[in-house]
Design a protein around this motif. Sequence first.
Motif, PDB file in Angstrom:
ATOM      1  N   UNK A  90       0.857  -1.188   0.000  1.00 32.41           N
ATOM      2  CA  UNK A  90       0.000   0.000   0.000  1.00 32.41           C
ATOM      3  C   UNK A  90       0.894   1.239   0.000  1.00 32.41           C
ATOM      4  N   UNK A  91       0.301   2.393   0.141  1.00 35.99           N
ATOM      5  CA  UNK A  91       1.068   3.644   0.132  1.00 35.99           C
ATOM      6  C   UNK A  91       2.045   3.700   1.305  1.00 35.99           C
ATOM      7  N   UNK A  92       1.646   3.161   2.441  1.00 35.12           N
ATOM      8  CA  UNK A  92       2.526   3.182   3.610  1.00 35.12           C
ATOM      9  C   UNK A  92       3.731   2.265   3.406  1.00 35.12           C
ATOM     10  N   UNK A  93       3.521   1.164   2.711  1.00 33.27           N
ATOM     11  CA  UNK A  93       4.631   0.280   2.357  1.00 33.27           C
ATOM     12  C   UNK A  93       5.598   0.983   1.413  1.00 33.27           C
ATOM     13  N   UNK A  94       5.060   1.771   0.495  1.00 33.21           N
ATOM     14  CA  UNK A  94       5.881   2.563  -0.419  1.00 33.21           C
ATOM     15  C   UNK A  94       6.674   3.604   0.370  1.00 33.21           C
ATOM     16  N   UNK A  95       6.013   4.291   1.286  1.00 28.56           N
ATOM     17  CA  UNK A  95       6.695   5.295   2.114  1.00 28.56           C
ATOM     18  C   UNK A  95       7.816   4.646   2.921  1.00 28.56           C
ATOM     19  N   UNK A  96       7.546   3.476   3.495  1.00 30.59           N
ATOM     20  CA  UNK A  96       8.578   2.768   4.261  1.00 30.59           C
ATOM     21  C   UNK A  96       9.747   2.350   3.372  1.00 30.59           C
ATOM     22  N   UNK A  97       9.454   1.953   2.145  1.00 35.00           N
ATOM     23  CA  UNK A  97      10.514   1.551   1.209  1.00 35.00           C
ATOM     24  C   UNK A  97      11.419   2.745   0.888  1.00 35.00           C
ATOM     25  N   UNK A  98      10.831   3.909   0.739  1.00 31.65           N
ATOM     26  CA  UNK A  98      11.616   5.116   0.464  1.00 31.65           C
ATOM     27  C   UNK A  98      12.466   5.466   1.684  1.00 31.65           C
ATOM     28  N   UNK A  99      11.884   5.371   2.862  1.00 35.43           N
ATOM     29  CA  UNK A  99      12.646   5.611   4.098  1.00 35.43           C
ATOM     30  C   UNK A  99      13.828   4.657   4.187  1.00 35.43           C
ATOM     31  N   UNK A 100      13.567   3.368   3.969  1.00 37.28           N
ATOM     32  CA  UNK A 100      14.637   2.366   4.055  1.00 37.28           C
ATOM     33  C   UNK A 100      15.743   2.644   3.050  1.00 37.28           C
ATOM     34  N   UNK A 101      15.356   3.044   1.869  1.00 36.48           N
ATOM     35  CA  UNK A 101      16.328   3.335   0.806  1.00 36.48           C
ATOM     36  C   UNK A 101      17.254   4.476   1.235  1.00 36.48           C
ATOM     37  N   UNK A 102      16.677   5.556   1.756  1.00 38.79           N
ATOM     38  CA  UNK A 102      17.475   6.697   2.180  1.00 38.79           C
ATOM     39  C   UNK A 102      18.357   6.330   3.371  1.00 38.79           C
ATOM     40  N   UNK A 103      17.809   5.631   4.340  1.00 38.14           N
ATOM     41  CA  UNK A 103      18.601   5.245   5.512  1.00 38.14           C
ATOM     42  C   UNK A 103      19.748   4.323   5.118  1.00 38.14           C
TER      43      UNK A 103
END
Length: 175
Positions: A54-67
């Motif tokens: 979902x959108x929250x999974x997408x947001x988490x994926x972006x966070x993980x990528x940056x971290x």
Amino acid sequence: MNTPNNKRKKESMERIEKAFIELLQTKELNEISVSNICKRAGLNRTTFYANYTDIYGLADAIRDKLENEVSNLYREEVTQGFNSNDYLKLFRHIKDNQIFYKTYFKLGYDNNYKIFRYDTALAHRHFQNRFIEYHMEFFKAGITQIIKIWLKSGCKESPEDMFEIIKSEYSGRTE
């Protein structure tokens, strides 16, 4: 392994992430739908759901990528067991990736993020092993606000200037 499909999947994910980040610059998370993202990315909903729950999974994926990217900046130090306290690397990364950091903070990840490491060993020495948790939170809140102000201004100051600001705040406390 089907290489062409992996390339296509990667490209689709990049398009979805790009569309999501662009939408987040003008809308709040709760105002964005999967349909909005797919329309902007030129993909169908099936492609979205094949890659994200979902959108929250997408947001988490972006966070993980940056971290993960930030973690890679300091990988050698972590591997060798030292902390140079070189925030210049971080400020250069922020300047080069402003949209990702703006997105990161807009999504509210600044309360529990991992974009820098706090040198607890140094803090224990400087603060006589007292109130370390308070010092850590004070530092985290301070650097977070400095980064947010810098991003809001379009990173007008150089990464070197920003590093000097951090160093001046901690003058007399560095080794």
